[in-house]
Design an enzyme around this catalytic site. Structure first.
Site, PDB file in Angstrom:
ATOM      1  N   HIS A 196       0.905  -1.159   0.000  1.00  0.00           N
ATOM      2  CA  HIS A 196       0.000   0.000   0.000  1.00  0.00           C
ATOM      3  C   HIS A 196       0.937   1.201   0.000  1.00  0.00           C
ATOM      4  CE1 HIS A 196      -3.436   2.456   1.920  1.00  0.00           C
ATOM      5  NE2 HIS A 196      -2.390   3.249   1.929  1.00  0.00           N
ATOM      6  N   HIS A 212      -3.578  -0.953  -5.622  1.00  0.00           N
ATOM      7  CA  HIS A 212      -4.338   0.245  -6.045  1.00  0.00           C
ATOM      8  C   HIS A 212      -3.485   1.418  -6.550  1.00  0.00           C
ATOM      9  CE1 HIS A 212      -3.358   1.161  -1.889  1.00  0.00           C
ATOM     10  NE2 HIS A 212      -4.343   0.449  -1.408  1.00  0.00           N
ATOM     11  N   ASP A 236     -10.395  -3.442  -4.381  1.00  0.00           N
ATOM     12  CA  ASP A 236     -10.213  -2.761  -3.086  1.00  0.00           C
ATOM     13  C   ASP A 236     -11.574  -2.590  -2.399  1.00  0.00           C
ATOM     14  OD1 ASP A 236      -9.078  -1.597  -0.891  1.00  0.00           O
ATOM     15  OD2 ASP A 236      -8.480   0.264  -1.891  1.00  0.00           O
TER      16      ASP A 236
END
Lengths: 311, 434, 179
Positions: free
Chosen positions: B187, B240, B313
């Site tokens: 992340h 992401h 997500d």
């Protein structure tokens, strides 16, 4: 004649005619405040709730006086933000207040967008009294009224807005308002406090205070929050004041008949020197007087007619 | 022995470069044969015991979709989502395999939590593959016991939801995970650069008066993690991806042979920061919706293979977290049930081909995480999704299987609807006709 | 249908008569204040003042009293009426206010104007002068000086046009069909 809207949430979505309508109505309302009996029965029986999630003596008082001069019943609810964290949600608060059948909620909130959210929860009118770094429409309207009174017209004027643009709702509302009325707006401040893409709001942006002041008809100084120093937006108050504080020397760059505005409360000796704040070109107190008239006009135009069907 | 025949559907299976009308024969939960319908002369007897026939004419048949990035919220936040409701949402969205992140309460940093999740998922019909935490309690201080996590069933490690601020720890994770051949999911965010931002930093955040998160918060950590992957030879997967800078960094890294894969979400591919105007808290997520140039870069990345996977997500939040002021609202949106439709919108708009879209949701994520899935070649597990590309549907809270309804597409009418989901040759989801 | 009931000359004569009546009744003209209800009442007030000044050789204060904020139909009407001029030139305590309007109809505007005026002080007296009284009173109000009584039906509309505003000076009646 009425504003064709339930709420006043910002200047961004106001049409030119709507701004002009509020300003001309406010001009009429100024007279009421000069009377011996400063009260008209226009909004008799209406209930206006001032819902303030941020401390603000000045704006809250101004809205309260405006409501009372219109014979509306004004109730103040102050909610400290810290207790909100554990307390009830905005939605619950809104629904509870609505159950008391107010006609208008005036809301001040540290979170941008909250008045819009509130307006979706309640059927009554909502007036934004300042939300986060988003908008402060009544402040911009009183600024426009003050400039219009002094300068006759706003089109073609050069307006310099100086200071912490990034965190300023006053700056945003004024950029929208003055540019819509045909003025040229330039904002100036340190790059740390100049938000990305501010030019897309219709103004010019610079970090050079002198170039912003050059030829300015109106200089609007913004309050600098002293706490910003801790977040490294500027090294020290002393240095901020040196680069972006307005004193008589710097003011010489502006037009001779320049006027100075400040949304208050002022930090004397920080963003503005006492000589300038108290000088003949300072209209800071006229702004306060005009604030009441503008807010009376807003109440009149939002609440002064029959509710529309189904609302 | 149960048999299943899916006849006359349009099979798109990028793993074997198939796009055409095929009959698919399933036996004992696995693909027995795949034959072009036109020339298929296999005789079947309708009504034969143990034989199920699905007429799929006009439907798209694809390998069961794989989502490598979901949050199922159980244990700890069952009011937002449970493993069960999350799995139901996955099946309704055509996903037969999902990876669930470790930021539960307690954090999935040991085998007991992993086993708990797997136990809950057992009868769901959806393969739920847990991602173990990278650091204990996701505190970013010390590594988890990855051998234990792997043995319990974790397929990757990540502190997703919480950035790994300590680059030294990230280095050790990339090194240590090599023993188990487990990808490390990053992340990628520098929380100090992101500050108290609540949306993308740019003209829109300025207009809305909301604090911005600059692209640099993501770019800088993607750069760091790529350097560390190169240094360690570890398997890095960037979660992401939202910025053009990150896409460029990943493209260059791949060119240089760094073992890195990447995912992008349907919302980052389909929406820009303009969607935040109106302060809809269902447009608030981390990373935030970015500028049009970023969206374009993500799309280009998807086309050229820089972005391997489309991952949702899926982050359920209840109204308690979302029905509040924008800057106080929790991050995240649900995505499982809208993902394919949103992506198909991009296919229809000519952004990507149908084949690219399916690949990014089937074989690519399977490869990135070393899963023997995402393909309908003979012998593969019979996980399949049947989709009616011509069916429009309106996203309504009451129709969603997910316990939470936090999607920006509420009220939107989308094209392409999953009508049937099959895992191991068994139909586990069928669209109820109204 | 439109019918002219008073032309410019008749209006002028009516105002002259009213001026004389006012002076006849008020023996101390220095105490007079002429206040019109905007928009047309205000212009009539200015005309009336001029006549009184000419007859009596005095200078009288004149102004406007806007009744808008005191109207009783604000919460009923769909649109707020625009605010007009409020101009009370002197403290009215101890003065005789001649309140001037163009048409006296329901009496509600006059009621509102009187309330407005009361917020400015306590006049010795208020006297009402109107160019036209068309009847149909809804409140116990009566004019002291009337230019012309015009009996009308409620479906009719009486309009006073003044050259300052309308380019022509006349009083007309419109009947409903072609209003």
């Amino acid at each position: 004649m009425r504003l064709k809207r339930k709420d006043l949430l910002g200047i961004e979505d106001l049409k030119l005619e709507e701004i002009e309508q509020i300003l001309s109505t406010a001009e009429s309302f100024k007279e009421v405040s000069t009377r011996e009996i400063k009260k008209v029965p226009t909004l008799r029986g209406k209930t206006i709730i001032n819902l303030f999630y941020e401390p603000s003596t000045r704006t809250r008082t101004s809205f309260e006086i405006a409501a009372k001069r219109m014979s509306a019943d004004a109730v103040n609810i102050s909610v400290s933000t810290s207790s909100v964290v554990k307390g009830e949600t905005l939605k619950d608060t809104a629904k509870n207040i609505e159950a008391m059948r107010p006609d208008c909620i005036v809301v001040r909130h540290p979170s941008s967008g909250t008045p819009l959210m509130l307006a979706g929860y309640v059927g009554c009118s909502v007036v934004n009294a300042g939300d986060g770094a988003h908008e402060h429409p009544s402040q911009a309207l009183l600024d426009m009224l003050t400039v219009k009174e002094r300068k006759g017209s706003i089109a073609g004027l050069k307006i310099a807005i100086i200071g912490d643009i990034a965190h300023s709702r006053v700056a945003r509302s004024n950029i929208y308002g003055f540019t819509r009325l045909g003025a040229e707006v330039v904002v100036a401040g340190p790059p740390t406090m100049m938000p990305a893409g501010i030019e897309t709001l219709g103004c010019r942006a610079t970090t050079d205070m002198d170039s912003a002041l050059k030829g300015a008809d109106v200089v609007m100084m913004l309050r600098i929050q002293l706490e910003r120093q801790k977040e490294s937006f500027f090294p020290t108050i002393r240095e901020y004041s040196r680069v972006y504080g307005l004193d008589e020397m710097k003011l010489k760059k502006a037009k001779e008949d320049v006027i100075i505005l400040h949304p208050g409360p002022i930090n004397r000796g920080v963003e503005i020197s006492s000589e300038v704040a108290d000088g003949p070109y300072s209209l800071i107190l006229d702004q306060v007087t005009n604030g009441v008239a503008v807010r009376m006009a807003i109440f009149y135009l939002l609440l002064g007619a029959a509710k529309e069907e189904g609302k | 022995m149960t048999r299943l025949v899916i006849r006359n559907g349009r099979l798109v299976d990028p793993s074997s470069n198939i796009d055409g009308v095929y009959n698919i024969y399933v036996m004992a939960g696995r693909i027995a044969s795949v034959k072009p319908s036109k020339t298929d002369t296999t005789e079947i007897t309708p009504g034969a015991p143990g034989l199920e026939i699905i007429e799929a004419e006009g439907l798209l048949v694809v390998p069961g979709l794989i989502d490598v990035h979901t949050h199922l919220r159980e244990p700890g936040f069952e009011y937002k989502e449970t493993v069960q409701t999350g799995a139901q949402a996955a099946l309704a969205g055509g996903f037969t395999t999902i990876l669930c992140m470790a930021n539960t309460k307690p954090v999935n940093d040991n085998e007991s939590v992993t086993r708990y999740i797997l136990k809950k998922a057992e009868a769901s019909g959806c393969a739920v593959l847990p991602v173990g935490a990278l650091s204990r309690a996701q505190k970013g201080e010390s590594l988890t016991e990855m051998a234990e996590l792997k043995a319990a069933g974790c397929v990757a490690v990540s502190d997703d939801g919480v950035p790994v601020v300590d680059g030294g720890l990230m280095r050790r994770a990339l090194e240590y995970s090599k023993i188990f051949n487990m990808p490390v999911i990053s992340h990628a965010e520098d929380p100090l650069i992101a500050g108290s931002g609540v949306m993308n930093e740019g003209a829109v955040s300025t207009r809305l008066g909301l604090k911005g998160i600059p692209n640099a918060a993501e770019d800088s950590v993607v750069a760091r993690d790529i350097s560390l992957a190169r240094l360690t030879g570890g398997r890095l997967h960037i979660a992401h991806v939202s910025t053009r800078g990150a896409v460029e960094l990943i493209r260059a890294a791949k060119g240089n042979g760094v073992k890195v894969t990447a995912e992008a979400t349907p919302h980052h591919l389909a929406l820009t920061h303009e969607a935040v105007a109106g302060y809809n808290t269902n447009t608030k997520m981390n990373p935030p919706l970015r500028a049009p140039e970023d969206v374009e870069a993500l799309r280009e990345g998807l086309r050229d293979g820089t972005i391997d996977c489309i991952a949702t997500d899926h982050a359920p939040q209840s109204t308690i977290e979302k029905d509040v002021e924008f800057d106080r609202a929790a991050n995240g949106i649900i995505g499982l049930e809208t993902a394919f439709s949103v992506i198909y919108g991009l296919v229809e708009a000519g952004v990507i081909t149908l084949n690219q879209a399916i690949a990014a949701m089937t074989i690519n994520p399977a490869k990135a995480f070393g899963l023997d899935k995402g393909s309908l070649r003979v012998g593969a597990q019979a996980d399949m999704t049947l989709i009616d590309l011509n069916q429009s549907w309106t996203v309504e809270a009451k129709g969603l299987k997910s316990k939470s309804k936090n999607t920006p597409w509420l009220g939107a009418t989308l094209k392409a609807r999953v009508v049937k989901t099959i895992t191991g040759g068994k139909s586990v989801y069928g669209l109820e006709r109204p | 249908m439109k019918k002219v009931v008073l032309d410019e000359k008749s209006i002028d004569r009516a105002l002259s008569r009213i001026a004389h009546e006012i002076l006849e009744r008020n023996k101390v003209p220095e105490r007079l204040v002429i206040l019109g209800i905007p928009t047309r009442g205000y212009h009539l007030a200015l005309k009336l003042r001029k006549k009184i000044e000419e007859i009596e050789g005095v200078t009288l204060p004149a102004g406007a009293v806007d009744a808008t904020l005191y109207r009783d139909d604000l919460g009923i009407k769909k649109d707020q009426p625009p605010l007009k001029k409020m101009d009370i030139p002197i403290p009215i305590d101890g003065h005789v206010v001649i309140m001037v309007d163009d048409v006296l109809f329901t009496g509600r505007t006059v009621r509102a104007a009187m309330n407005a005026l009361m917020d400015f002080g306590r006049p010795l007296a208020i006297q009402l002068a109107v160019l036209v009284d068309r009847g149909h009173r809804e409140l116990p109000i009566k004019a002291d000086y009337i230019g012309k009584n015009i009996p009308t039906s409620t479906s009719e509309d009486v309009k006073v046009h003044l050259s300052e505003i309308d380019g022509v000076t006349e009083v007309v009646i419109y009947t409903a069909e072609d209003k």
